[in-house]
Write a protein that holds these residues in place. Structure first.
Motif, mmCIF file in Angstrom:
data_model
loop_
_atom_site.group_PDB
_atom_site.id
_atom_site.type_symbol
_atom_site.label_atom_id
_atom_site.label_comp_id
_atom_site.label_asym_id
_atom_site.label_seq_id
_atom_site.Cartn_x
_atom_site.Cartn_y
_atom_site.Cartn_z
ATOM 1 N N UNK A 325 0.618 -1.210 -0.081
ATOM 2 C CA UNK A 325 0.032 0.125 -0.040
ATOM 3 C C UNK A 325 1.105 1.353 -0.034
ATOM 4 N N UNK A 326 0.318 2.457 -0.415
ATOM 5 C CA UNK A 326 0.911 3.459 -0.676
ATOM 6 C C UNK A 326 1.903 4.155 0.619
ATOM 7 N N UNK A 327 0.979 4.122 1.684
ATOM 8 C CA UNK A 327 1.705 4.471 2.952
ATOM 9 C C UNK A 327 3.052 3.778 3.398
ATOM 10 N N UNK A 328 2.957 2.499 3.293
ATOM 11 C CA UNK A 328 3.973 1.884 3.652
ATOM 12 C C UNK A 328 5.090 1.856 2.785
ATOM 13 N N UNK A 329 4.611 1.886 1.419
ATOM 14 C CA UNK A 329 5.770 2.120 0.529
ATOM 15 C C UNK A 329 6.521 3.417 0.421
ATOM 16 N N UNK A 330 5.869 4.477 0.834
ATOM 17 C CA UNK A 330 6.462 5.677 0.862
ATOM 18 C C UNK A 330 7.454 5.739 2.116
ATOM 19 N N UNK A 403 1.982 2.806 10.276
ATOM 20 C CA UNK A 403 0.825 3.254 9.780
ATOM 21 C C UNK A 403 0.144 2.392 8.390
ATOM 22 N N UNK A 404 1.022 2.299 7.664
ATOM 23 C CA UNK A 404 0.771 1.571 6.372
ATOM 24 C C UNK A 404 0.444 0.163 6.554
ATOM 25 N N UNK A 405 1.406 -0.405 7.517
ATOM 26 C CA UNK A 405 1.148 -1.859 7.761
ATOM 27 C C UNK A 405 -0.025 -2.014 8.640
ATOM 28 N N UNK A 406 -0.604 -1.095 9.574
ATOM 29 C CA UNK A 406 -1.675 -1.489 10.387
ATOM 30 C C UNK A 406 -3.030 -1.089 9.226
ATOM 31 N N UNK A 492 -1.469 2.348 -9.319
ATOM 32 C CA UNK A 492 -2.442 1.977 -10.376
ATOM 33 C C UNK A 492 -2.209 0.540 -10.874
ATOM 34 N N UNK A 493 -0.919 0.031 -11.018
ATOM 35 C CA UNK A 493 -0.501 -1.163 -11.630
ATOM 36 C C UNK A 493 -1.118 -2.394 -10.433
ATOM 37 N N UNK A 494 -0.596 -2.114 -9.133
ATOM 38 C CA UNK A 494 -0.914 -3.193 -8.378
ATOM 39 C C UNK A 494 -2.069 -3.311 -7.548
ATOM 40 N N UNK A 495 -2.961 -2.288 -7.444
ATOM 41 C CA UNK A 495 -4.104 -2.192 -6.674
ATOM 42 C C UNK A 495 -5.282 -1.777 -7.251
#
Length: 495
Positions: A325-330, A403-406, A492-495
């Motif tokens: 997800x975007x938050x964890x990736x960031x 936060x992204x993991x949760x 856009x590609x993964x989710x």
């Protein structure tokens, strides 16, 4: 010449100039000038990137594409997004700091700086490549000099460490090559010319069966360089035997190729494979995070402490990437950058301490704050950044990861996140333990009473690394926003 190719041309020119150097003063001056120019170019790249993004909404900017080997459709294709730009800046700062830390390298000085800059050339080429074959070539250019840098200029069991590192990474490269070829031969499943170009492959849908087969090979091939458990054992030995600047580049820059490759290649091009295999690799990354922190507590050698700390922190990067997800990736990208500066600073300071005390055993040191206050204070700051103190680079990165993991509501992801978070407590234990034993209390060894404080070139190297640690911690939003914008095509590609 385009702005990105200069990041390869300038190091090559510097290497050629070093060939004709005869004295240490000439070698280090040439290396410093060349890498300072590289650093200035990286700062200019940030400015140029923001200017370009105002009028260009393409995924990659400053793209160039030249046919290299037409028969197999291999191209010299380059381009950058916000993530690539950030990694280039990281590499340029760490390499320049490494040159200053190696200012007194007298043994085969010319050859040392040449090998160091060859490694840097591979790193810069890797970060700007959009062709998988070219990226793999630069990956190998970056890895191979490590054998010489450790085997010749290292200490302790340097031959063993160099050989172990090389064999482990070459084994990973073999898996990676199979994965890249698997992507290539499935890059046009409807027929037509095959391609290595990342952006072209991203426009097609590789068959699910092929993704499930080649994702683990590609992931492991890159993640071994990112200290994936249980393939991490090459890293602590390599760190312990490497000279200071090589440890800085090893942990601060080279190991970042692993997480970057996982994200840019394995997860972007094989998204269904990533979803299938994510839980399995999450388990390995969580083990790596907690194991690395626990192993660091048991160490008494400063380099081994920092090496196992790197295993833990880079395990957190892989953990965040696998959250999808975007938050964890960031957070993962920010953690890569934070760890790069922080661990390079640690190794620079460890090298300075060892050069004065002739030991890395924390049990033999105490009260160093009284005699080498600059080095000691910088070590405390690096330690506080490592354990995620607000105001330093690690805090924002780790917060976004957690936060992204949760964001995942299921029990598996929640438990994995809680275990990973608990590693922060362990990190605080070994950081504060080392600070207390090594820097505080009375000076028990009379030989340490008159240690030399940091020289001007050592201070320059340290400050170069300290500034981005503080800057990222105090003003993180501009960098976070730059990275977040570059994550859009992945989302856009993964989710």
């Amino acid at each position: 010449m385009d702005i990105l190719s200069l990041f390869i041309v300038v190091p090559v020119i510097t290497i050629v100039a070093l060939i004709f150097a005869k004295e240490l003063k000439q070698s280090r001056l040439i290396a410093a000038v060349g890498m300072f120019l590289q650093f200035a170019m990286s700062l200019n790249l940030i400015y140029a990137y923001f200017q370009e993004k105002q009028v260009n909404d393409a995924i990659m900017v400053f793209t160039k594409d030249y046919t290299w080997f037409e028969r197999f459709n291999i191209h010299y294709a380059i381009g950058v997004d916000g993530i690539s730009v950030a990694m280039i800046v990281l590499a340029s700062i760490v390499v320049l700091a490494g040159v200053f830390v190696s200012w007194k390298m007298e043994d085969l000085h010319k050859e040392f700086f040449i090998s160091l800059i060859v490694l840097a050339t591979g790193v810069f080429g890797f970060f700007i490549s959009l062709d998988l074959f070219t990226m793999f070539l630069f990956y190998e250019i970056a890895v191979i000099p490590m054998f010489l840098l450790i085997g010749i200029w290292g200490s302790g069991p340097k031959e063993y460490s160099a050989m172990k590192l090389t064999l482990m990474l070459m084994g990973a490269s073999a898996l990676l090559l199979v994965g890249i070829l698997g992507i290539y031969f499935n890059s046009n499943p409807t027929g037509g010319p095959l391609t290595y170009h990342i952006l072209e492959i991203a426009q097609v849908s590789i068959p699910t069966a092929a993704q499930n087969l080649f994702f683990p090979l590609t992931f492991i091939g890159f993640a071994v360089l990112g200290a994936l458990f249980p393939f991490h054992t090459w890293s602590p030995d390599g760190h312990a035997s490497a000279p200071t600047a090589v440890s800085m580049l090893h942990a601060g820059v080279l190991m970042k190729l692993g997480g970057y490759g996982v994200f840019r290649v394995a997860m972007y091009l094989l998204p269904e494979g990533a979803m299938t295999w994510s839980n399995f690799f999450i388990v390995l990354s969580v083990i790596g995070v907690f194991y690395g922190a626990l192993a660091a507590i048991k160490q008494t050698d400063l380099k081994y402490i920092n090496a196992y700390s790197s295993v833990s922190h880079l395990g957190m990067v892989l953990f965040a990437l696998l959250m999808l997800n975007k938050t964890a990736w960031n957070g993962a990208i920010l953690q890569s950058l934070s760890h790069g500066f922080m661990t390079a600073l640690f190794f620079a300071l460890i090298g300075m301490i060892y050069g004065r005390t002739h030991t890395r055993d924390v049990r033999k040191m105490s009260g160093l704050l009284k005699v080498i206050p600059f080095i000691s204070v910088m070590y405390v700051i690096a330690g506080l950044a490592s354990l995620g103190l607000p105001g330093f680079s690690g805090f924002m990165a780790e917060m976004q990861i957690f936060v992204g993991a949760f964001e995942h509501p299921d029990m598996f992801h929640r438990v994995a996140t809680i275990i990973t978070i608990s590693a922060i407590v362990v990190t605080a234990v070994y950081i504060l333990r080392v600070v207390g034993m090594m820097l505080m209390g009375p000076i028990r060894n009379n030989e340490f009473m008159e240690l030399e404080e940091a020289t001007w070139y050592e201070r320059v190297g340290v400050i170069l690394l300290l500034i981005p640690i503080v800057f990222m911690g105090v003003t993180p939003l501009w960098l976070s926003d730059m990275i977040r914008e570059s994550l859009t095509p992945f989302i856009e590609r993964m989710l």
